[in-house]
Design a protein around this motif. Structure first.
Motif, PDB file in Angstrom:
ATOM      1  N   VAL A   1     -23.245  40.909   3.508  1.00  0.00           N
ATOM      2  CA  VAL A   1     -24.360  41.646   4.095  1.00  0.00           C
ATOM      3  C   VAL A   1     -24.103  41.755   5.594  1.00  0.00           C
ATOM      4  CG1 VAL A   1     -25.793  39.572   4.397  1.00  0.00           C
ATOM      5  CG2 VAL A   1     -26.891  41.806   4.293  1.00  0.00           C
TER       6      VAL A   1
ATOM      7  N   ARG B   1     -31.710  45.424  13.691  1.00  0.00           N
ATOM      8  CA  ARG B   1     -32.289  44.917  12.442  1.00  0.00           C
ATOM      9  C   ARG B   1     -31.927  43.460  12.185  1.00  0.00           C
ATOM     10  NH1 ARG B   1     -30.907  48.751   7.909  1.00  0.00           N
ATOM     11  NH2 ARG B   1     -32.447  47.555   6.789  1.00  0.00           N
TER      12      ARG B   1
ATOM     13  N   GLU C   1     -40.729  31.951  10.859  1.00  0.00           N
ATOM     14  CA  GLU C   1     -40.283  31.770   9.473  1.00  0.00           C
ATOM     15  C   GLU C   1     -38.796  31.454   9.369  1.00  0.00           C
ATOM     16  OE1 GLU C   1     -41.710  34.569  10.694  1.00  0.00           O
ATOM     17  OE2 GLU C   1     -40.730  36.346   9.915  1.00  0.00           O
TER      18      GLU C   1
ATOM     19  N   ALA D   1     -29.897  34.861   1.901  1.00  0.00           N
ATOM     20  CA  ALA D   1     -31.012  35.492   1.183  1.00  0.00           C
ATOM     21  C   ALA D   1     -31.882  36.312   2.139  1.00  0.00           C
ATOM     22  CB  ALA D   1     -31.849  34.425   0.478  1.00  0.00           C
ATOM     23  N   LEU D   2     -32.157  35.769   3.319  1.00  0.00           N
ATOM     24  CA  LEU D   2     -32.984  36.464   4.309  1.00  0.00           C
ATOM     25  C   LEU D   2     -32.321  37.768   4.745  1.00  0.00           C
ATOM     26  CD1 LEU D   2     -35.444  36.360   6.253  1.00  0.00           C
ATOM     27  CD2 LEU D   2     -33.939  35.185   7.867  1.00  0.00           C
TER      28      LEU D   2
ATOM     29  N   ARG E   1     -30.075  39.527   3.159  1.00  0.00           N
ATOM     30  CA  ARG E   1     -30.054  40.488   2.041  1.00  0.00           C
ATOM     31  C   ARG E   1     -31.402  41.197   1.928  1.00  0.00           C
ATOM     32  NH1 ARG E   1     -26.305  37.083  -2.203  1.00  0.00           N
ATOM     33  NH2 ARG E   1     -24.386  38.218  -1.703  1.00  0.00           N
ATOM     34  N   ARG E   2     -32.483  40.462   2.136  1.00  0.00           N
ATOM     35  CA  ARG E   2     -33.819  41.102   2.114  1.00  0.00           C
ATOM     36  C   ARG E   2     -33.958  42.057   3.294  1.00  0.00           C
ATOM     37  NH1 ARG E   2     -35.421  35.835   0.942  1.00  0.00           N
ATOM     38  NH2 ARG E   2     -36.333  35.560   3.022  1.00  0.00           N
ATOM     39  N   ARG E   3     -33.469  41.650   4.464  1.00  0.00           N
ATOM     40  CA  ARG E   3     -33.552  42.493   5.669  1.00  0.00           C
ATOM     41  C   ARG E   3     -32.804  43.799   5.471  1.00  0.00           C
ATOM     42  NH1 ARG E   3     -36.823  43.346   8.762  1.00  0.00           N
ATOM     43  NH2 ARG E   3     -35.430  44.261  10.244  1.00  0.00           N
ATOM     44  N   LYS E   4     -31.697  43.739   4.783  1.00  0.00           N
ATOM     45  CA  LYS E   4     -30.870  44.941   4.571  1.00  0.00           C
ATOM     46  C   LYS E   4     -31.666  46.029   3.853  1.00  0.00           C
ATOM     47  CE  LYS E   4     -26.531  46.686   4.112  1.00  0.00           C
ATOM     48  NZ  LYS E   4     -26.066  47.417   5.238  1.00  0.00           N
ATOM     49  N   GLU E   5     -32.590  45.611   3.000  1.00  0.00           N
ATOM     50  CA  GLU E   5     -33.386  46.571   2.227  1.00  0.00           C
ATOM     51  C   GLU E   5     -34.527  47.182   3.048  1.00  0.00           C
ATOM     52  OE1 GLU E   5     -32.191  47.440  -0.713  1.00  0.00           O
ATOM     53  OE2 GLU E   5     -30.621  45.973  -0.265  1.00  0.00           O
ATOM     54  N   LEU E   6     -34.918  46.519   4.115  1.00  0.00           N
ATOM     55  CA  LEU E   6     -36.027  47.005   4.939  1.00  0.00           C
ATOM     56  C   LEU E   6     -35.514  47.967   5.988  1.00  0.00           C
ATOM     57  CD1 LEU E   6     -37.870  43.600   5.452  1.00  0.00           C
ATOM     58  CD2 LEU E   6     -38.384  45.376   3.766  1.00  0.00           C
TER      59      LEU E   6
END
Length: 182
Positions: free
Chosen positions: A86, A92, A100, A139-140, A142-147
């Motif tokens: 990622v 970003r 968090e 994991a964080l 990978r989630r950011r990549k989608e936003l």
């Protein structure tokens, strides 16, 4: 597989992304490079803005290369071939001081967020990072990549970026001076 910290300036991260995140370079004085193995994961951290920007998997043991990298006066002759798990751009990338993030990393959660001494944890590239922290950051990110939202650069971030650019300009001027004398 070991998680390791990989430090980038904003410029070297941008250059790494432009190259498809396939190669990262290091100066000759990186003794820790000998401990890096294929399958290790590099947790990419942008200095100056204190942001996590990616996770790269090492695909080849360290080697020496004479070509230039990162458009820098130093050639970063020691290289690792990598593939991105990622990677996000600087805007970003995740600020380490987000509550968090800060409160979930073993590296930082025991430190007060306003304590300035935490930066010492991020001065040695290729240091080993706890697996729990690496898993959390992977994991964080990978989630950011989608936003699609971005973290705005603060005035402190912009000030540090200006200082980093000034330092780079001075290094280039010294390198040019040294080359003229040779």
């Amino acid at each position: 597989m070991t998680y390791r910290l990989a430090l980038f300036t904003p410029e070297t991260w941008k250059a790494t992304q432009a190259d498809g995140c396939t190669t990262v370079g290091f100066r000759r004085n990186q003794a820790a490079l000998a401990r890096v193995e294929p399958s290790d994961l590099l947790l990419c951290y942008i200095i100056g803005v204190s942001r996590w920007s990616g996770v790269l998997k090492v695909t080849r043991a360290a080697y020496e290369c004479t070509g230039t990298l990162y458009d820098e006066p130093e050639s970063f002759p020691l290289r690792l071939d990598v593939s991105p798990l990622v990677a996000v751009n600087m805007e970003r990338a995740v600020p380490i001081q987000l509550p968090e993030v800060w409160s979930n990393l073993l590296l930082t959660k025991e430190l007060p967020i306003q304590n300035s001494r935490w930066g010492a944890l991020f001065r040695q590239t290729l240091r080993q990072i706890p697996r729990e922290d690496g898993d959390f950051l992977l994991a964080l990110l990978r989630r950011r990549k989608e936003l699609e939202d971005e973290y705005e650069l603060t005035s402190r971030d912009r000030s540090k970026l200006t200082a980093l650019r000034r330092q780079k300009k001075e290094r280039i001027e010294w390198a040019s001076y040294d080359n003229e004398r040779s």
